[in-house]
Motif scaffolding. Sequence first.
Motif, PDB file in Angstrom:
ATOM      1  N   ALA A 232       0.964  -0.979  -0.238  1.00 22.82           N
ATOM      2  CA  ALA A 232       0.144  -0.018   0.218  1.00 22.82           C
ATOM      3  C   ALA A 232       0.428   1.629   0.075  1.00 22.82           C
ATOM      4  O   ALA A 232       1.707   1.241   0.367  1.00 22.82           O
ATOM      5  N   LYS A 233       0.535   2.192  -0.729  1.00 18.55           N
ATOM      6  CA  LYS A 233       0.936   3.438  -0.896  1.00 18.55           C
ATOM      7  C   LYS A 233       0.889   4.354   0.344  1.00 18.55           C
ATOM      8  O   LYS A 233       0.215   4.377   1.310  1.00 18.55           O
ATOM      9  N   PRO A 234       2.381   4.862   0.534  1.00 18.82           N
ATOM     10  CA  PRO A 234       2.599   5.560   2.077  1.00 18.82           C
ATOM     11  C   PRO A 234       1.107   6.137   2.547  1.00 18.82           C
ATOM     12  O   PRO A 234       1.131   6.037   4.075  1.00 18.82           O
ATOM     13  N   PHE A 235       1.708   7.273   1.944  1.00 16.98           N
ATOM     14  CA  PHE A 235      -0.593   8.274   1.993  1.00 16.98           C
ATOM     15  C   PHE A 235      -1.397   7.521   2.481  1.00 16.98           C
ATOM     16  O   PHE A 235      -1.824   7.749   3.337  1.00 16.98           O
ATOM     17  N   LYS A 240      -4.911   6.261   7.298  1.00 12.86           N
ATOM     18  CA  LYS A 240      -5.477   5.252   7.885  1.00 12.86           C
ATOM     19  C   LYS A 240      -4.834   4.524   9.696  1.00 12.86           C
ATOM     20  O   LYS A 240      -5.468   4.363  10.351  1.00 12.86           O
ATOM     21  N   TYR A 241      -4.012   4.546   9.890  1.00 12.60           N
ATOM     22  CA  TYR A 241      -3.458   4.253  10.317  1.00 12.60           C
ATOM     23  C   TYR A 241      -2.574   5.491  11.849  1.00 12.60           C
ATOM     24  O   TYR A 241      -2.718   4.882  13.203  1.00 12.60           O
ATOM     25  N   CYS A 242      -2.420   6.332  11.272  1.00 11.42           N
ATOM     26  CA  CYS A 242      -1.218   7.334  12.270  1.00 11.42           C
ATOM     27  C   CYS A 242      -2.045   8.149  12.343  1.00 11.42           C
ATOM     28  O   CYS A 242      -1.116   9.893  12.517  1.00 11.42           O
ATOM     29  N   LEU A 369       8.879   8.376   7.065  1.00 20.60           N
ATOM     30  CA  LEU A 369       9.406  10.105   6.214  1.00 20.60           C
ATOM     31  C   LEU A 369       8.022  10.945   5.339  1.00 20.60           C
ATOM     32  O   LEU A 369       8.421  12.169   5.985  1.00 20.60           O
ATOM     33  N   THR A 370       7.337   9.611   4.923  1.00 18.92           N
ATOM     34  CA  THR A 370       6.019  10.845   4.856  1.00 18.92           C
ATOM     35  C   THR A 370       4.798  10.885   6.208  1.00 18.92           C
ATOM     36  O   THR A 370       4.701  12.663   5.845  1.00 18.92           O
ATOM     37  N   GLY A 371       5.222  10.692   7.211  1.00 23.47           N
ATOM     38  CA  GLY A 371       4.385  11.032   8.366  1.00 23.47           C
ATOM     39  C   GLY A 371       4.431  12.239   8.557  1.00 23.47           C
ATOM     40  O   GLY A 371       4.441  13.340   8.864  1.00 23.47           O
ATOM     41  N   LEU A 372       6.487  11.930   9.018  1.00 21.91           N
ATOM     42  CA  LEU A 372       6.915  13.386   9.814  1.00 21.91           C
ATOM     43  C   LEU A 372       7.618  14.897   8.583  1.00 21.91           C
ATOM     44  O   LEU A 372       7.275  15.478   9.096  1.00 21.91           O
ATOM     45  N   ALA A 373       7.067  14.367   7.414  1.00 24.74           N
ATOM     46  CA  ALA A 373       7.406  15.153   6.191  1.00 24.74           C
ATOM     47  C   ALA A 373       6.642  15.664   6.107  1.00 24.74           C
ATOM     48  O   ALA A 373       6.054  17.370   6.264  1.00 24.74           O
ATOM     49  N   LEU A 432       5.910  -1.744  12.188  1.00 24.71           N
ATOM     50  CA  LEU A 432       5.333  -1.513  10.812  1.00 24.71           C
ATOM     51  C   LEU A 432       4.817  -1.552  10.518  1.00 24.71           C
ATOM     52  O   LEU A 432       4.154  -1.926  11.474  1.00 24.71           O
ATOM     53  N   ILE A 433       3.209  -0.923   9.494  1.00 24.65           N
ATOM     54  CA  ILE A 433       2.149  -1.424   9.154  1.00 24.65           C
ATOM     55  C   ILE A 433       1.471  -1.921   8.039  1.00 24.65           C
ATOM     56  O   ILE A 433       2.779  -1.718   6.799  1.00 24.65           O
TER      57      ILE A 433
END
Length: 433
Positions: A232-235, A240-242, A369-373, A432-433
């Motif tokens: 699944a794509k990071p976004f 969904k989870y974060c 990286l996606t979440g932090l950025a 990991l998720i």
Amino acid sequence: MPSRSEYALMSSIDRNMVLFICFSSAIAFFDFLIYLYIADTVALAFFPANIDPNVNNLQGFGLFAVGYLARPLGGIIFSGYGDTKGRKPVLLISILVTASSLLAMALLPTYAQWGLLAPALFILLRLIQGMAFGVYVPLAWVFVAEHVPRQYLSAGCSYVTASLFVGVLFSNAFFVWLNANMTAEQLVDYGWRLPFFVAAILSFLPLLAWRFIHESPFFVEMVTSKSSSDGAKPFSLLFKYCKHSIFIAMLLTFIVSSITIVVVLLLPDLIALRFTPDSDLFELSHSLGIVFMIFGCVFYGLISNYQNFGKILVIGSVLLIGQIFAFYYHLDAGGDYILIMYALLGFCAGIVGMVPAILVQLFPTNVRLTGLAFSYNITYAIVGGLVPFALGYITMFVSFTPALYIAFVGLIGIIMGLYFYNLPEFKQIDELI
């Protein structure tokens, strides 16, 4: 894997990697701040000479704001690539894009030569540079956090944060030298190009050591085990989870961005609106404050970890609130000991150095990286876009406005510290998720 162990010693490879990231980070912050120091000069070179001076200044700062607003866009575009293809490729892209855009700015024709095409190209290059910087800072923290053993995580991230302020010091020194050796006419004519040339050369330097830089062990293990959630794509995974982690990260980034923007960048101008300190002494005091902020970042990074983060953040926030009010009361009383008070304020503001180690642990490896950025850049763009104008306006009526704002930020820090102090357990950094 040794670097994943909580009690492992930091290897020479890890130390070299931290040094590499710190050196690159200092350069990156210098690169991004260049325009802040020569906004008026560049505006004169890229806009019509007969324009109203106030409009010219607004256009100049507008070009600086473009770089800020581009950061979230860059963070969103590049961070997903970093979570799926690797941290190292994105780091290379960030460095190359930054260096190339700076070199292009240095070579760009002026308004007198190319007309409206010149400012249009400059704006485009500022957008590109801002996008690259938007992914660099979160990536630097993630890269260090995923290389060093967990017992060094907070210290390693604090070194990176401190190196950003080394870039501020270098900026101050460089532009003092530039203004001392060039007249205003020379700066408008050709001198404005020199900082961009210097920044471009410095930005390419880290690539000399590129062959010694390795991919994040966390990312390598994730790819090897293929344990990411069905590709699944990071976004998609992130939202969904974060969602809760995003909210917490934005609050923590609010603390970091507010303290950095006010104490490091805005405070001299805000103080000048209502007080009349000796200019030479105050410049020295501001630089000394940044030096002690570097020390403070490292200090808080060394004494904090994922177990005592809440307690240290509460104590540090209380000290910061006390010192910002002491600093302003001292200014109001005449400012005879401004050097000491600025140094203490800088050291107390060093609590920003302990925050990135928690930011990187809020998100699982495959969306880190996606979440932090995303969280970092969205919050930074909002704070960077609104706070300077709001504080500048209100300070004209209430001299203590910056102190009140930092006290409010400190209060948020206390609340967040209590939250983490009462958190029953913290998630594993290799989750990991």
